[in-house]
Design a protein around this motif. Structure first.
Motif, short mmCIF file in Angstrom:
data_model
loop_
_atom_site.label_atom_id
_atom_site.label_comp_id
_atom_site.label_asym_id
_atom_site.label_seq_id
_atom_site.Cartn_x
_atom_site.Cartn_y
_atom_site.Cartn_z
N THR A 123 0.84 -1.20 0.00
CA THR A 123 0.00 0.00 0.00
C THR A 123 0.88 1.25 0.00
O THR A 123 2.11 1.17 -0.01
N GLN A 124 0.22 2.39 0.02
CA GLN A 124 0.93 3.67 0.09
C GLN A 124 1.20 4.10 1.53
O GLN A 124 1.67 5.20 1.78
N ILE A 125 0.86 3.23 2.46
CA ILE A 125 1.05 3.53 3.88
C ILE A 125 2.54 3.49 4.21
O ILE A 125 3.26 2.59 3.78
N THR A 126 3.02 4.48 5.00
CA THR A 126 4.43 4.56 5.38
C THR A 126 4.62 4.02 6.80
O THR A 126 3.66 3.76 7.53
N SER A 127 5.88 3.88 7.18
CA SER A 127 6.20 3.43 8.53
C SER A 127 5.66 4.40 9.57
O SER A 127 5.14 3.99 10.62
N ALA A 128 5.76 5.69 9.27
CA ALA A 128 5.23 6.70 10.19
C ALA A 128 3.71 6.58 10.30
O ALA A 128 3.14 6.75 11.39
N ASP A 129 3.03 6.28 9.18
CA ASP A 129 1.57 6.11 9.20
C ASP A 129 1.18 4.91 10.07
O ASP A 129 0.25 4.98 10.88
N PHE A 130 1.89 3.80 9.88
CA PHE A 130 1.61 2.60 10.66
C PHE A 130 1.87 2.85 12.14
O PHE A 130 1.08 2.44 13.00
N SER A 131 2.97 3.53 12.42
CA SER A 131 3.31 3.83 13.81
C SER A 131 2.26 4.73 14.44
O SER A 131 1.87 4.56 15.60
N LEU A 132 1.79 5.72 13.68
CA LEU A 132 0.78 6.64 14.21
C LEU A 132 -0.53 5.89 14.47
O LEU A 132 -1.19 6.12 15.49
N ALA A 133 -0.92 4.99 13.56
CA ALA A 133 -2.14 4.21 13.77
C ALA A 133 -2.05 3.36 15.03
O ALA A 133 -3.00 3.28 15.82
N THR A 134 -0.89 2.74 15.23
CA THR A 134 -0.68 1.94 16.44
C THR A 134 -0.67 2.81 17.68
O THR A 134 -1.20 2.44 18.73
N ALA A 135 -0.07 4.01 17.55
CA ALA A 135 -0.03 4.94 18.67
C ALA A 135 -1.44 5.40 19.03
O ALA A 135 -1.79 5.51 20.21
N ILE A 136 -2.26 5.68 18.02
CA ILE A 136 -3.63 6.09 18.27
C ILE A 136 -4.41 4.97 18.94
O ILE A 136 -5.25 5.21 19.83
N GLN A 137 -4.14 3.72 18.54
CA GLN A 137 -4.77 2.58 19.21
C GLN A 137 -4.51 2.64 20.71
O GLN A 137 -5.42 2.46 21.53
N ASN A 138 -3.27 2.90 21.06
CA ASN A 138 -2.89 2.90 22.46
C ASN A 138 -3.49 4.06 23.23
O ASN A 138 -3.92 3.90 24.37
N ILE A 139 -3.54 5.23 22.61
CA ILE A 139 -4.11 6.37 23.32
C ILE A 139 -5.62 6.26 23.41
O ILE A 139 -6.23 6.64 24.41
#
Length: 413
Positions: free
Chosen positions: A43-59
C-alpha cells in the motif's frame, strides 16, 4: 452469591473465560507489528503512518479505559466484554480493506483501541479478583496473566505463517477466527457480575469519593506515572522490533519467533510475579521489573543484533512482560478495595497508554527522521531507570476514609 459460594465449575468457567479472552485479545494486538513490512510494501502507507495508527490505538485504549471501567462497575462486565469482541472484529475487517492511512487508523487505531478497553487486562483482572478470596488474589491474577500470554504464542506464528504463505489479508482473516473464539469466552467470564463483593473489599463510598481519594494519594499517583514506562517500552518493542530486525538484514521469521518466545516466557514470569506479589512488597517487585527491563533493552541494542542475541533478549523481556499486571491490580485492590477496581485501574492505565502512544509513534517518527532507533531506545532506558527507582519508594498505606461528598461521578449500583 459470594466468591466462597461458587462451585469449582463456576469458578473455573469464569477464570478460564477471562483468561482466554485476555489471551487472544492481547495476542493479536501484540502481533500487529508483523504485518507492518507487508502492508508498507502493498500500500501507500508509510512506517510513520503505521506507527501513528498503532499509537492512536494505544491512546484510544487509554482514554476509553476509565469510562469502560465506570460502565462495567455500574452495569456489569459481560455487556462490556461482548461489545468489545464485536468492535475488535470490526477493526480487523477494516484493516483487511485498508489502503490508506485513514482507513488503517480507523481499524487498528480506533476500533481495536476501544475493543482492548473492553477485553484486555483491566476487565479480565477485575473479573478474576472478584472470583477468588483475597489470599489467593495475587497468584490468581498472575496465573491469568500467564495464561493471557499464550495468545501471543498462538497469534504470532499463525500471523507469520499466513503472511508468508497466503498474504497479510488472509492472516487477518485468521485473526477473525480467533476473535470468534473470544465471544463465548467473554460470555462465560461475565458470570462474575453475579458475585457480591465482601465488606472487607468495599470502602462503602461513592465512585467520585474513591476517585478523588486515589488522585490525592501519593502512592497511587507514583504508580500511575511509573506505569507510563511499561507502555512505552513494551509497545516500542512489539511495534518496531520486526522492522529493526529487517533493517539488520535478519530473517523476517525471527521477529515472529521473538514475539512467540516473549509470550512463552511471559507464562512463567507472570505467574511467578503473581506468586511473589502475595509474599513480598508489590512496589519493590514492580520497580525491579522496570529497572531490569531497561538494563536488558540497553544491553540488546548496544551490540549488533544476531539471531541468538534476539532470542535471548526476547526470553528475558518475556519473563518481565505482563508480570506488572497482577502487581498493579494488586496494589489498587490493596489501597482501595474491589468495588471500583475497574475504574481505578483504568485511570492508571491511561498513563500506561500515553507511554504506549509515544513508544509506537515516537519510535517510527525517530526512525523516519534519523534513520535509526538509537535515540528511541536510549530514551526508553533512561526513563525506565528513573521510574523504577521512584516506584520502589511508593507509599502503600491505604488512604484514610473520607466523608462521602457524593461526587459528580455515578456510584455503583
Amino acid at each position: 452469591m459470594r466468591a466462597a459460594q461458587l462451585s469449582t465449575y463456576q469458578k473455573w468457567s469464569i477464570l478460564i473465560g477471562a483468561s482466554v479472552m485476555l489471551s487472544l485479545s492481547m495476542g493479536m494486538r501484540q502481533s500487529f507489528g508483523l504485518f507492518q513490512p507487508s502492508i508498507l510494501h502493498d500500500t501507500q502507507i508509510t512506517s510513520a503512518d503505521f506507527s501513528l495508527a498503532t499509537a492512536i490505538q494505544n491512546i484510544v485504549w487509554g482514554l476509553t479505559q476509565p469510562f469502560v471501567g465506570i460502565f462495567a462497575d455500574r452495569y456489569g462486565s459481560r455487556y462490556v466484554m461482548l461489545a468489545g469482541v464485536v468492535i475488535y472484529a470490526l477493526g480487523l475487517v477494516t484493516m483487511i480493506f485498508a489502503t490508506t492511512a485513514v482507513t488503517l487508523t480507523f481499524g487498528i487505531g480506533i476500533c481495536v483501541g476501544i475493543a482492548l478497553s473492553c477485553t484486555a487486562s483491566s476487565m479480565s483482572m477485575t473479573v478474576g479478583s472478584r472470583t477468588v478470596a483475597a489470599a489467593k488474589r495475587s497468584v490468581t491474577m498472575g496465573a491469568m496473566s500467564a495464561a493471557g500470554s499464550l495468545g501471543l504464542v498462538i497469534a504470532s506464528p499463525l500471523a507469520q505463517t499466513l503472511i508468508s504463505t497466503a498474504g497479510w489479508k488472509i492472516a487477518l482473516v485468521g485473526f477473525l477466527g480467533l476473535a470468534a473464539v473470544m465471544l463465548p469466552a467473554a460470555f462465560s467470564a461475565g458470570k462474575a457480575d453475579k458475585i457480591e463483593i465482601d465488606k472487607a473489599d468495599d470502602l462503602n463510598q461513592s465512585l467520585g469519593t474513591v476517585v478523588q481519594s486515589a488522585l490525592g494519594h501519593s502512592g497511587y499517583v507514583v504508580m500511575a506515572l511509573a506505569f507510563f514506562v511499561c507502555g512505552l517500552q513494551l509497545v516500542f518493542i512489539t511495534t518496531h522490533l520486526p522492522n529493526y530486525l529487517a533493517i539488520c538484514g535478519l530473517d523476517p521469521s525471527l521477529g515472529a519467533s521473538a514475539l512467540a518466545l516473549i509470550g512463552l516466557f511471559n507464562v512463567f514470569g507472570s505467574y511467578a510475579f503473581g506468586w511473589l506479589g502475595g509474599r513480598y512488597p508489590k512496589q519493590l517487585l514492580l520497580g525491579g521489573i522496570y529497572i531490569v527491563r531497561s538494563i536488558t533493552v540497553a544491553a540488546y541494542f548496544t551490540f549488533p543484533a544476531t539471531p541468538t542475541s534476539t532470542l535471548v533478549f526476547a526470553a528475558v523481556m518475556g519473563s518481565l512482560w505482563l508480570g506488572v499486571v497482577p502487581l498493579v491490580n494488586g496494589l489498587v485492590a490493596q489501597l482501595f478495595g474491589l468495588r471500583f477496581m475497574a475504574t481505578l485501574t483504568g485511570i492508571a492505565f491511561l498513563s500506561h497508554q500515553v507511554g504506549s502512544f509515544i513508544g509506537a509513534w515516537g519510535g517510527g517518527l525517530i526512525y523516519d527522521h534519523l534513520g535509526s532507533y538509537d535515540v528511541a531506545w536510549k530514551g526508553a532506558v533512561i526513563i525506565g531507570l528513573i521510574a523504577g527507582s521512584f516506584q520502589m519508594l511508593m507509599n502503600t498505606r491505604p488512604p484514610k476514609a473520607k466523608e462521602d461528598v457524593g461526587a459528580a461521578l455515578p456510584s455503583a449500583a
